[in-house]
Design a protein around this motif. Sequence first.
Motif, PDB file in Angstrom:
ATOM      1  N   THR A 181       0.823  -1.206   0.000  1.00 60.13           N
ATOM      2  CA  THR A 181       0.000   0.000   0.000  1.00 60.13           C
ATOM      3  C   THR A 181       0.860   1.260   0.000  1.00 60.13           C
ATOM      4  O   THR A 181       0.500   2.268  -0.614  1.00 60.13           O
ATOM      5  CB  THR A 181      -0.953   0.013   1.204  1.00 60.13           C
ATOM      6  N   ALA A 182       2.023   1.232   0.686  1.00 57.25           N
ATOM      7  CA  ALA A 182       2.943   2.371   0.627  1.00 57.25           C
ATOM      8  C   ALA A 182       3.493   2.528  -0.784  1.00 57.25           C
ATOM      9  O   ALA A 182       3.692   3.649  -1.273  1.00 57.25           O
ATOM     10  CB  ALA A 182       4.079   2.172   1.627  1.00 57.25           C
ATOM     11  N   MET A 183       3.737   1.410  -1.458  1.00 56.91           N
ATOM     12  CA  MET A 183       4.196   1.464  -2.839  1.00 56.91           C
ATOM     13  C   MET A 183       3.166   2.131  -3.735  1.00 56.91           C
ATOM     14  O   MET A 183       3.501   2.975  -4.584  1.00 56.91           O
ATOM     15  CB  MET A 183       4.477   0.052  -3.346  1.00 56.91           C
ATOM     16  N   LEU A 184       1.908   1.780  -3.549  1.00 58.88           N
ATOM     17  CA  LEU A 184       0.859   2.371  -4.376  1.00 58.88           C
ATOM     18  C   LEU A 184       0.731   3.865  -4.106  1.00 58.88           C
ATOM     19  O   LEU A 184       0.523   4.660  -5.036  1.00 58.88           O
ATOM     20  CB  LEU A 184      -0.474   1.663  -4.115  1.00 58.88           C
ATOM     21  N   THR A 185       0.873   4.253  -2.849  1.00 55.81           N
ATOM     22  CA  THR A 185       0.817   5.675  -2.507  1.00 55.81           C
ATOM     23  C   THR A 185       1.954   6.430  -3.187  1.00 55.81           C
ATOM     24  O   THR A 185       1.768   7.531  -3.713  1.00 55.81           O
ATOM     25  CB  THR A 185       0.897   5.864  -0.987  1.00 55.81           C
ATOM     26  N   ALA A 186       3.149   5.837  -3.187  1.00 57.03           N
ATOM     27  CA  ALA A 186       4.295   6.456  -3.849  1.00 57.03           C
ATOM     28  C   ALA A 186       4.086   6.519  -5.354  1.00 57.03           C
ATOM     29  O   ALA A 186       4.447   7.505  -6.005  1.00 57.03           O
ATOM     30  CB  ALA A 186       5.566   5.679  -3.515  1.00 57.03           C
ATOM     31  N   LEU A 187       3.506   5.467  -5.926  1.00 57.24           N
ATOM     32  CA  LEU A 187       3.269   5.423  -7.363  1.00 57.24           C
ATOM     33  C   LEU A 187       2.288   6.511  -7.790  1.00 57.24           C
ATOM     34  O   LEU A 187       2.362   7.024  -8.917  1.00 57.24           O
ATOM     35  CB  LEU A 187       2.750   4.037  -7.756  1.00 57.24           C
ATOM     36  N   GLU A 188       1.407   6.891  -6.886  1.00 53.54           N
ATOM     37  CA  GLU A 188       0.468   7.982  -7.162  1.00 53.54           C
ATOM     38  C   GLU A 188       1.113   9.353  -7.062  1.00 53.54           C
ATOM     39  O   GLU A 188       0.468  10.367  -7.355  1.00 53.54           O
ATOM     40  CB  GLU A 188      -0.714   7.895  -6.194  1.00 53.54           C
ATOM     41  N   GLY A 189       2.388   9.378  -6.620  1.00 59.67           N
ATOM     42  CA  GLY A 189       3.098  10.648  -6.519  1.00 59.67           C
ATOM     43  C   GLY A 189       3.070  11.270  -5.147  1.00 59.67           C
ATOM     44  O   GLY A 189       3.461  12.434  -4.985  1.00 59.67           O
ATOM     45  N   ASN A 190       2.646  10.507  -4.155  1.00 60.25           N
ATOM     46  CA  ASN A 190       2.534  11.022  -2.802  1.00 60.25           C
ATOM     47  C   ASN A 190       3.626  10.446  -1.900  1.00 60.25           C
ATOM     48  O   ASN A 190       4.381   9.559  -2.303  1.00 60.25           O
ATOM     49  CB  ASN A 190       1.149  10.700  -2.222  1.00 60.25           C
ATOM     50  N   ARG A 191       3.689  10.944  -0.675  1.00 59.07           N
ATOM     51  CA  ARG A 191       4.639  10.428   0.307  1.00 59.07           C
ATOM     52  C   ARG A 191       4.369   8.948   0.541  1.00 59.07           C
ATOM     53  O   ARG A 191       3.217   8.530   0.717  1.00 59.07           O
ATOM     54  CB  ARG A 191       4.505  11.206   1.619  1.00 59.07           C
ATOM     55  N   ALA A 192       5.422   8.148   0.580  1.00 63.95           N
ATOM     56  CA  ALA A 192       5.280   6.691   0.715  1.00 63.95           C
ATOM     57  C   ALA A 192       4.931   6.325   2.147  1.00 63.95           C
ATOM     58  O   ALA A 192       5.800   6.142   3.000  1.00 63.95           O
ATOM     59  CB  ALA A 192       6.571   6.003   0.300  1.00 63.95           C
ATOM     60  N   ILE A 193       3.652   6.227   2.423  1.00 64.25           N
ATOM     61  CA  ILE A 193       3.172   5.772   3.725  1.00 64.25           C
ATOM     62  C   ILE A 193       2.124   4.689   3.496  1.00 64.25           C
ATOM     63  O   ILE A 193       1.411   4.702   2.497  1.00 64.25           O
ATOM     64  CB  ILE A 193       2.571   6.924   4.561  1.00 64.25           C
ATOM     65  N   PRO A 194       2.023   3.730   4.412  1.00 66.30           N
ATOM     66  CA  PRO A 194       1.039   2.646   4.241  1.00 66.30           C
ATOM     67  C   PRO A 194      -0.393   3.144   4.401  1.00 66.30           C
ATOM     68  O   PRO A 194      -0.638   4.225   4.949  1.00 66.30           O
ATOM     69  CB  PRO A 194       1.409   1.666   5.368  1.00 66.30           C
TER      70      PRO A 194
END
Length: 428
Positions: A181-194
């Motif tokens: 889920t942190a990876m998906l958040t990062a992929l969206e361009g946001n801070r990598a948090i779960p």
Amino acid sequence: MTGGKAERPLTQNIRPDEEPLDIDGYLRAGGYAALRKSLGGMTPEEVIKEVTASNLRGRGGAGFPTGKKWSLAPTDGMSRRKYLVVNADEMEPGTFKDRLLMEGDPHQLIEGAIVSAFAIQASVAYIFLRAEYTLAGRRLQRAIDEARAKGYLGKNILGSGFDLELHLHRSAGRYICGDETAMLTALEGNRAIPRAKPPYPQISGLWGKPTVVNNVETLANIPHIVNRGAEWFRGLAHGEDGGTKIYGASGRVKHPGAWELPMGTTIREILEEHAGGMRDGYAFRALLPGGASTQFLGEQHLDVAMDFTSVEKAGSRLGTGTMIIVDDRTCPIGLLHNLQHFFAQESCGWCTPCRDGLPWVERLLGAIEAGQGETRDLEILEMHTGFLGPGKTFCALAPGAMEPLESGLKVFREDFERHIDLKRCPWR
């Protein structure tokens, strides 16, 4: 590993110190046959059924059944857009198996991703790559371009009506991106948090759409399962978990490296036959069986089979299957301090136990290593293994960090006490 190519499907095309096969060489070796088979004569449900029957479990560390994960993505047409994300953010200390596969046979991963996307009916796929893997990135992008030029990516692949765009995403690089889920958040361009779960990514993932995340090694198995069948794949293993496994060993062994072996190969065989045993002048003391975030196993565990169930029964986890070997001339307190320093600096800071607890653990271990520790520090460290354990934090980073510490406090208790009594590190 001895035997024919059929016994080591994942590495059969890898040629050490040579360029990987281009698409023409991969085609001559039988490549993209699984793509033609799945798109030409199988339904998505049939592909999922075959993968489920193969007993393929995720190779990223958790070991979740791959076919079951795929089946959790909705198929009722409620969401026309689905995503497949390849977890290539390999940052687990001591782990280098995915790098081997991406650098050595990038088309195998790409074919696995295309077939997997077809199975879950994803129209867009991403390979989320660790930024430091520059060579893998160049080779993957070249292979993607070659596959697109052949018509294996894009619109109406092989006249099947199936469309897929595959993108290589070079990440900024954070260990927390090992959490899907942190990876998906990062992929969206946001801070990598779960993210909180549920909902799970298969229901609401990338940009709120159904998303399946699979590890590199997991997807590399897919073409071979489709080509050869579930029964063949199960037959490669020594136990219930199907297939082969990329095992690795690092530390003071004679031949550190990675080898494709039947799932369920024993620790002793990996260590003594493939890694060549310990270097001259060094003796085996313990090991972390699946990367840094697993519990220590000792000499009494050398005959344990390296599969998910057997390693769990022994008191640890298979994890990535890449062993970190500890010898008798390495200070275990210094080793643990080094690991906790890594975990502390890689915390995303989202939850208090992880953000504040890991630096406390690191400082205590540093003080003990420097000869400034006190007996009560051991009790404090033990308390932290509970405070930062499963169910106490937002994701699995801190609980994973506590696994080597919790077991290390038991396995190396005398070493901790000697540091405190002597007020110095005995290895210096």
